[in-house]
Design a protein around this motif. Sequence first.
Motif, PDB file in Angstrom:
ATOM      1  N   SER A   1      -8.357 -10.006 138.442  1.00 16.59           N
ATOM      2  CA  SER A   1      -9.377 -11.056 138.494  1.00 16.59           C
ATOM      3  C   SER A   1      -9.171 -11.959 139.705  1.00 16.59           C
ATOM      4  CB  SER A   1      -9.343 -11.885 137.203  1.00 16.59           C
ATOM      5  OG  SER A   1      -8.141 -12.629 137.096  1.00 16.59           O
TER       6      SER A   1
ATOM      7  N   SER B   1       3.258 -15.244 131.239  1.00 18.20           N
ATOM      8  CA  SER B   1       2.051 -15.928 131.716  1.00 18.20           C
ATOM      9  C   SER B   1       2.394 -16.968 132.774  1.00 18.20           C
ATOM     10  CB  SER B   1       1.325 -16.588 130.539  1.00 18.20           C
ATOM     11  OG  SER B   1       0.923 -15.624 129.599  1.00 18.20           O
TER      12      SER B   1
ATOM     13  N   HIS C   1      -6.037  -9.663 128.511  1.00 13.82           N
ATOM     14  CA  HIS C   1      -5.173 -10.806 128.797  1.00 13.82           C
ATOM     15  C   HIS C   1      -3.745 -10.337 129.083  1.00 13.82           C
ATOM     16  CE1 HIS C   1      -8.016 -13.884 126.645  1.00 13.82           C
ATOM     17  NE2 HIS C   1      -8.518 -13.359 127.750  1.00 13.82           N
ATOM     18  N   THR C   2      -3.619  -9.566 130.153  1.00 12.87           N
ATOM     19  CA  THR C   2      -2.321  -9.034 130.575  1.00 12.87           C
ATOM     20  C   THR C   2      -2.127  -9.370 132.061  1.00 12.87           C
ATOM     21  OG1 THR C   2      -3.256  -6.890 131.208  1.00 12.87           O
ATOM     22  CG2 THR C   2      -2.484  -7.137 128.927  1.00 12.87           C
TER      23      THR C   2
ATOM     24  N   VAL D   1     -12.154 -10.245 132.081  1.00 17.56           N
ATOM     25  CA  VAL D   1     -10.744 -10.637 131.966  1.00 17.56           C
ATOM     26  C   VAL D   1     -10.612 -11.986 131.261  1.00 17.56           C
ATOM     27  CG1 VAL D   1      -8.674 -11.247 133.284  1.00 17.56           C
ATOM     28  CG2 VAL D   1     -10.041  -9.280 133.968  1.00 17.56           C
ATOM     29  N   SER D   2     -11.581 -12.858 131.470  1.00 18.55           N
ATOM     30  CA  SER D   2     -11.525 -14.193 130.862  1.00 18.55           C
ATOM     31  C   SER D   2     -11.851 -14.175 129.377  1.00 18.55           C
ATOM     32  CB  SER D   2     -12.495 -15.140 131.591  1.00 18.55           C
ATOM     33  OG  SER D   2     -12.187 -15.227 132.965  1.00 18.55           O
ATOM     34  N   THR D   3     -12.749 -13.266 128.965  1.00 15.47           N
ATOM     35  CA  THR D   3     -13.237 -13.296 127.589  1.00 15.47           C
ATOM     36  C   THR D   3     -12.621 -12.254 126.668  1.00 15.47           C
ATOM     37  OG1 THR D   3     -15.112 -11.883 128.242  1.00 15.47           O
ATOM     38  CG2 THR D   3     -15.459 -14.266 128.304  1.00 15.47           C
ATOM     39  N   SER D   4     -12.227 -11.112 127.215  1.00 18.58           N
ATOM     40  CA  SER D   4     -11.698 -10.026 126.389  1.00 18.58           C
ATOM     41  C   SER D   4     -10.200 -10.209 126.166  1.00 18.58           C
ATOM     42  CB  SER D   4     -11.979  -8.669 127.036  1.00 18.58           C
ATOM     43  OG  SER D   4     -11.439  -7.620 126.266  1.00 18.58           O
ATOM     44  N   LYS D   5      -9.774 -10.262 124.916  1.00 19.40           N
ATOM     45  CA  LYS D   5      -8.355 -10.439 124.584  1.00 19.40           C
ATOM     46  C   LYS D   5      -7.520  -9.232 125.008  1.00 19.40           C
ATOM     47  CE  LYS D   5      -9.118 -13.548 120.653  1.00 19.40           C
ATOM     48  NZ  LYS D   5      -8.902 -13.766 119.202  1.00 19.40           N
ATOM     49  N   ASN D   6      -8.132  -8.047 125.009  1.00 19.38           N
ATOM     50  CA  ASN D   6      -7.399  -6.846 125.406  1.00 19.38           C
ATOM     51  C   ASN D   6      -7.015  -6.860 126.885  1.00 19.38           C
ATOM     52  OD1 ASN D   6      -7.637  -5.764 122.821  1.00 19.38           O
ATOM     53  ND2 ASN D   6      -9.595  -4.784 123.288  1.00 19.38           N
TER      54      ASN D   6
ATOM     55  N   TYR E   1      -4.417  -7.367 134.674  1.00 14.71           N
ATOM     56  CA  TYR E   1      -5.824  -7.753 134.747  1.00 14.71           C
ATOM     57  C   TYR E   1      -5.991  -9.177 135.256  1.00 14.71           C
ATOM     58  CZ  TYR E   1      -6.479  -3.480 132.135  1.00 14.71           C
ATOM     59  OH  TYR E   1      -6.473  -2.170 131.765  1.00 14.71           O
ATOM     60  N   PHE E   2      -5.001 -10.017 135.029  1.00 15.17           N
ATOM     61  CA  PHE E   2      -5.046 -11.362 135.601  1.00 15.17           C
ATOM     62  C   PHE E   2      -5.045 -11.284 137.124  1.00 15.17           C
ATOM     63  CE2 PHE E   2      -2.539 -14.897 137.396  1.00 15.17           C
ATOM     64  CZ  PHE E   2      -3.386 -15.960 137.095  1.00 15.17           C
TER      65      PHE E   2
END
Length: 311
Positions: free
Chosen positions: A64, A138, A56-57, A49-54, A60-61
């Motif tokens: 995590s 965000s 960043h929703t 979740v921290s590294t994959s841009k896909n 998934y936040f």
Amino acid sequence: MLENNLTMNTEFYLLGFQSSQLSRVFLFCLLLMVYCGTICGNLLIIALVSTSKNLHTPMYFFISQLSISDILLTTDIVPNMLHVLLNNGGTITFIGCIIQFYFFCVSETLQCLLLAVMSYDRYVAICNPLRYTSIMTSAHCVILSFFCWIFGCFFILTYIITVSKLHFCGPNIIDHLFCDMVPLLKLSCSDTFILQLEIYLLSIPVVIMPTTIIIISYAYIGLEILGIPSSAGRQKAFSTCSSHLIVVSIFYWTIFSVYVVPTKVKSLTISKILSLLYTVFTPLTNPIIYSLRNKDIRKAVKEIIDKHEIW
């Protein structure tokens, strides 16, 4: 002052499972593997979740954040539990017991609040898809997560302080795997009326309100899905919240079995096994459910594997 000093110096003896050495060694190995799998699985989700841009929703936040809560729960409970199993029992200081109980309450509170927030996120995504990006910004997600952590860490502290002021003057044997509410209350010689009142009051924002939010959210989600004309559309909409619904069902079923079903109905051994379900095995199932049933996480894992193969 003397009474407080005696209370602070009290040690408890955790019985664990009083069984044969072979059974305890088998359970020790099983729990150790589950613990390692839980830590690795949840750390993998946090890293993805921290590294994959896909990923960043909002959904998934919150996943995590749930993984962080799972790591906190298992790290608080399992290492000492393994020690108790290997030695057929073990002592824990009063302060150590209170600290373990505090982080246990924090992680369980976080689970309840985060699952409620995630159900609200799924409600907005399915029932108000056009406004989803404007509602679940965000900043909004960070504020919701921050509220969950603040409430879990600081509001629970008032309850733990009351527990720490209890006087234990009788037997110090806890017939359980870790320091939990029910065994501690059984050993206390103090009047627990104020503590029980706090439990009822805290259950409103910690249990009743999150459960109500989850039920209402999924009631609206269910009505929205039933209103979709095509079966493919209904299946696609349901798939976006099915993983969360499974996690919610497992979590509340285990909690209900331990704390709501009367103790007369179940033996101490059954209570210990049920405690293992929600403290050890449930944190392992969460990353498994979200990874196996989620194509975005599988895609992120595949991308990382492909990058390593290239190098």
